[in-house]
Design a protein around this motif. Structure first.
Motif, PDB file in Angstrom:
ATOM      1  N   ALA A 136       0.836  -1.202   0.000  1.00 59.35           N
ATOM      2  CA  ALA A 136       0.000   0.000   0.000  1.00 59.35           C
ATOM      3  C   ALA A 136       0.869   1.249   0.000  1.00 59.35           C
ATOM      4  CB  ALA A 136      -0.905   0.009   1.228  1.00 59.35           C
ATOM      5  N   PRO A 137       0.402   2.321  -0.644  1.00 58.64           N
ATOM      6  CA  PRO A 137       1.184   3.565  -0.628  1.00 58.64           C
ATOM      7  C   PRO A 137       1.343   4.101   0.790  1.00 58.64           C
ATOM      8  CG  PRO A 137      -0.997   3.924  -1.574  1.00 58.64           C
ATOM      9  CD  PRO A 137      -0.842   2.445  -1.421  1.00 58.64           C
ATOM     10  N   THR A 138       2.461   4.749   1.038  1.00 60.89           N
ATOM     11  CA  THR A 138       2.754   5.293   2.369  1.00 60.89           C
ATOM     12  C   THR A 138       2.749   6.818   2.388  1.00 60.89           C
ATOM     13  OG1 THR A 138       5.123   5.167   1.906  1.00 60.89           O
ATOM     14  CG2 THR A 138       4.121   3.268   3.001  1.00 60.89           C
TER      15      THR A 138
ATOM     16  N   THR B 255      -6.459   5.341   2.575  1.00 62.90           N
ATOM     17  CA  THR B 255      -5.617   4.282   2.022  1.00 62.90           C
ATOM     18  C   THR B 255      -6.114   2.917   2.464  1.00 62.90           C
ATOM     19  OG1 THR B 255      -3.719   5.781   2.040  1.00 62.90           O
ATOM     20  CG2 THR B 255      -3.247   3.439   1.823  1.00 62.90           C
ATOM     21  N   LEU B 256      -6.532   2.788   3.721  1.00 60.25           N
ATOM     22  CA  LEU B 256      -7.056   1.509   4.196  1.00 60.25           C
ATOM     23  C   LEU B 256      -8.371   1.171   3.498  1.00 60.25           C
ATOM     24  CD1 LEU B 256      -6.680  -0.894   6.074  1.00 60.25           C
ATOM     25  CD2 LEU B 256      -7.850   0.401   7.863  1.00 60.25           C
ATOM     26  N   LEU B 257      -9.215   2.169   3.288  1.00 61.19           N
ATOM     27  CA  LEU B 257     -10.448   1.922   2.535  1.00 61.19           C
ATOM     28  C   LEU B 257     -10.124   1.452   1.118  1.00 61.19           C
ATOM     29  CD1 LEU B 257     -12.709   4.919   3.635  1.00 61.19           C
ATOM     30  CD2 LEU B 257     -12.961   2.504   4.262  1.00 61.19           C
ATOM     31  N   TRP B 258      -9.160   2.089   0.482  1.00 58.91           N
ATOM     32  CA  TRP B 258      -8.734   1.674  -0.861  1.00 58.91           C
ATOM     33  C   TRP B 258      -8.172   0.254  -0.834  1.00 58.91           C
ATOM     34  CZ3 TRP B 258      -3.667   0.478  -2.260  1.00 58.91           C
ATOM     35  CH2 TRP B 258      -3.439   0.284  -3.632  1.00 58.91           C
ATOM     36  N   ALA B 259      -7.341  -0.044   0.152  1.00 58.13           N
ATOM     37  CA  ALA B 259      -6.695  -1.355   0.230  1.00 58.13           C
ATOM     38  C   ALA B 259      -7.694  -2.480   0.467  1.00 58.13           C
ATOM     39  CB  ALA B 259      -5.645  -1.359   1.337  1.00 58.13           C
TER      40      ALA B 259
ATOM     41  N   HIS C 144      -4.026   6.227  -7.883  1.00 55.78           N
ATOM     42  CA  HIS C 144      -3.936   4.767  -7.816  1.00 55.78           C
ATOM     43  C   HIS C 144      -5.207   4.157  -8.396  1.00 55.78           C
ATOM     44  CE1 HIS C 144      -0.377   4.913  -5.187  1.00 55.78           C
ATOM     45  NE2 HIS C 144      -0.955   5.992  -4.684  1.00 55.78           N
ATOM     46  N   ASP C 145      -5.033   3.095  -9.165  1.00 58.97           N
ATOM     47  CA  ASP C 145      -6.187   2.402  -9.731  1.00 58.97           C
ATOM     48  C   ASP C 145      -7.020   1.777  -8.626  1.00 58.97           C
ATOM     49  OD1 ASP C 145      -5.353   3.042 -12.291  1.00 58.97           O
ATOM     50  OD2 ASP C 145      -4.250   1.160 -12.562  1.00 58.97           O
ATOM     51  N   GLY C 146      -8.332   1.753  -8.832  1.00 63.65           N
ATOM     52  CA  GLY C 146      -9.204   1.084  -7.879  1.00 63.65           C
ATOM     53  C   GLY C 146      -8.978  -0.419  -7.883  1.00 63.65           C
ATOM     54  N   LEU C 147      -9.264  -1.056  -6.752  1.00 60.05           N
ATOM     55  CA  LEU C 147      -9.045  -2.497  -6.603  1.00 60.05           C
ATOM     56  C   LEU C 147     -10.354  -3.253  -6.766  1.00 60.05           C
ATOM     57  CD1 LEU C 147      -6.657  -2.546  -3.499  1.00 60.05           C
ATOM     58  CD2 LEU C 147      -6.047  -2.509  -5.924  1.00 60.05           C
ATOM     59  N   THR C 148     -10.361  -4.225  -7.659  1.00 59.46           N
ATOM     60  CA  THR C 148     -11.514  -5.116  -7.786  1.00 59.46           C
ATOM     61  C   THR C 148     -11.316  -6.374  -6.947  1.00 59.46           C
ATOM     62  OG1 THR C 148     -10.556  -6.107  -9.771  1.00 59.46           O
ATOM     63  CG2 THR C 148     -12.094  -4.270 -10.074  1.00 59.46           C
ATOM     64  N   LYS C 149     -10.075  -6.714  -6.649  1.00 60.38           N
ATOM     65  CA  LYS C 149      -9.742  -7.801  -5.745  1.00 60.38           C
ATOM     66  C   LYS C 149      -8.706  -7.287  -4.760  1.00 60.38           C
ATOM     67  CE  LYS C 149     -10.560 -11.598  -8.994  1.00 60.38           C
ATOM     68  NZ  LYS C 149      -9.965 -12.800  -9.655  1.00 60.38           N
ATOM     69  N   TRP C 150      -8.772  -7.763  -3.535  1.00 61.17           N
ATOM     70  CA  TRP C 150      -7.803  -7.312  -2.539  1.00 61.17           C
ATOM     71  C   TRP C 150      -7.570  -8.430  -1.526  1.00 61.17           C
ATOM     72  CZ3 TRP C 150      -9.108  -7.139   2.641  1.00 61.17           C
ATOM     73  CH2 TRP C 150     -10.492  -7.187   2.934  1.00 61.17           C
ATOM     74  N   ARG C 151      -6.463  -8.346  -0.846  1.00 60.27           N
ATOM     75  CA  ARG C 151      -6.139  -9.270   0.236  1.00 60.27           C
ATOM     76  C   ARG C 151      -5.103  -8.624   1.127  1.00 60.27           C
ATOM     77  NH1 ARG C 151      -2.110 -14.098  -0.716  1.00 60.27           N
ATOM     78  NH2 ARG C 151      -1.771 -13.502   1.462  1.00 60.27           N
ATOM     79  N   TRP C 152      -4.940  -9.171   2.324  1.00 53.93           N
ATOM     80  CA  TRP C 152      -3.832  -8.752   3.172  1.00 53.93           C
ATOM     81  C   TRP C 152      -2.811  -9.876   3.243  1.00 53.93           C
ATOM     82  CZ3 TRP C 152      -8.460  -8.454   6.634  1.00 53.93           C
ATOM     83  CH2 TRP C 152      -8.732  -9.687   7.260  1.00 53.93           C
TER      84      TRP C 152
END
Length: 207
Positions: free
Chosen positions: A171-173, A180-184, A193-201
Motif C-alpha cells: 500500500a502507498p505510504t 488508504t485503508l479503505l482503498w486497500a 492509484h487504480d481502484g481495486l476489484t480484488k484485494w487481500r492482506w
C-alpha cells in the motif's frame, strides 16, 4: 509500528461507541455496499473476532484449517457464522455480543507468546497479525455499517497506519492512512492509484 492487543481493544470500543448512536435505526437495511443487513454485518464482524480468537486458543493451534466450529448461513447469500445474537435482545444485545467477541481476541493476543502461529486463508500468522486482522475487520465493517446507518466514522490515522504497515506491505505510504485503508480493502478510490476489484492482506509474520 507494532500492532498490540490495546490497539485492537481501542478499535472495538470506538466501533461500539459509534454504533450505539444508531440504536433506533433500521438494522435490517443494507450495510453500505454489502449484500448483508446491518444486523448480519455486526454478527459477521463478531464472528470474525471470535474465529481469530479460537484459532489462537488451542495449545497447538491449527496450521492447515479452522477450528471446526459449525459455520453456516441462515439464508442464501447471508454470512456463514458460528456466532449469532438473540434478536430479542435488540441492538444493545447485538453490540454486547460484538464487544464480548472482541474481548476474547484481545485476551488471546495479549496472552499468547509471539512465537505462536495459526492458520489463516491469507497466510499462517502470529498474535500480532491476528490483532491487525481484527482491527481491519472492525474498521472496514464499521465503515460499511456507518454508511448503512447514517453515521459518521473516521478512525484514528495512527491505528490505520499500523495495520497498513503490518498487513498491506504494497500500500502507498504517502497518502492519508484511513482513505488508504479503505482503498486497500476495496472500499474507496485513492488519487493516483487504480481502484481495486480484488484485494487481500498478508498476515505472515514480518522478519
Amino acid at each position: 509500528m507494532t500492532v498490540t492487543a490495546g490497539d485492537l481493544d481501542h478499535a472495538v470500543q470506538l466501533s461500539i461507541a459509534t454504533l450505539l448512536r444508531a440504536s433506533s435505526a433500521d438494522w435490517d437495511g443494507k450495510a453500505g455496499s454489502l449484500e448483508w443487513t446491518c444486523w448480519e454485518t455486526v454478527e459477521h464482524l463478531a464472528d470474525d473476532l471470535f474465529q481469530y480468537a479460537v484459532l489462537l486458543a488451542p495449545r497447538t493451534p491449527p496450521l492447515t484449517g479452522d477450528v471446526p466450529f459449525l459455520w453456516e448461513a441462515r439464508r442464501p447469500g447471508g454470512p456463514h457464522n458460528a456466532v449469532r445474537a438473540d434478536r430479542s435482545a435488540g441492538p444493545a444485545g447485538l453490540l454486547q455480543v460484538l464487544e464480548a467477541c472482541g474481548a476474547l481476541l484481545v485476551a488471546m493476543v495479549a496472552t499468547r507468546p509471539p512465537s505462536v502461529r495459526a492458520h489463516h486463508g491469507f497466510g499462517i500468522s502470529d498474535p500480532e497479525g491476528f490483532a491487525a486482522m481484527g482491527i481491519v475487520e472492525t474498521l472496514a465493517h464499521t465503515h460499511d455499517l456507518a454508511d448503512g446507518l447514517g453515521l459518521a466514522w473516521t478512525p484514528p490515522a495512527g491505528l490505520c497506519a499500523r495495520v497498513l504497515t503490518r498487513l498491506f506491505p504494497n500500500a502507498p505510504t504517502d497518502t492519508d492512512p484511513w482513505p488508504t485503508l479503505l482503498w486497500a480493502t476495496g472500499r474507496g478510490d485513492l488519487p493516483g492509484h487504480d481502484g481495486l476489484t480484488k484485494w487481500r492482506w498478508y498476515g505472515e509474520p514480518r522478519p
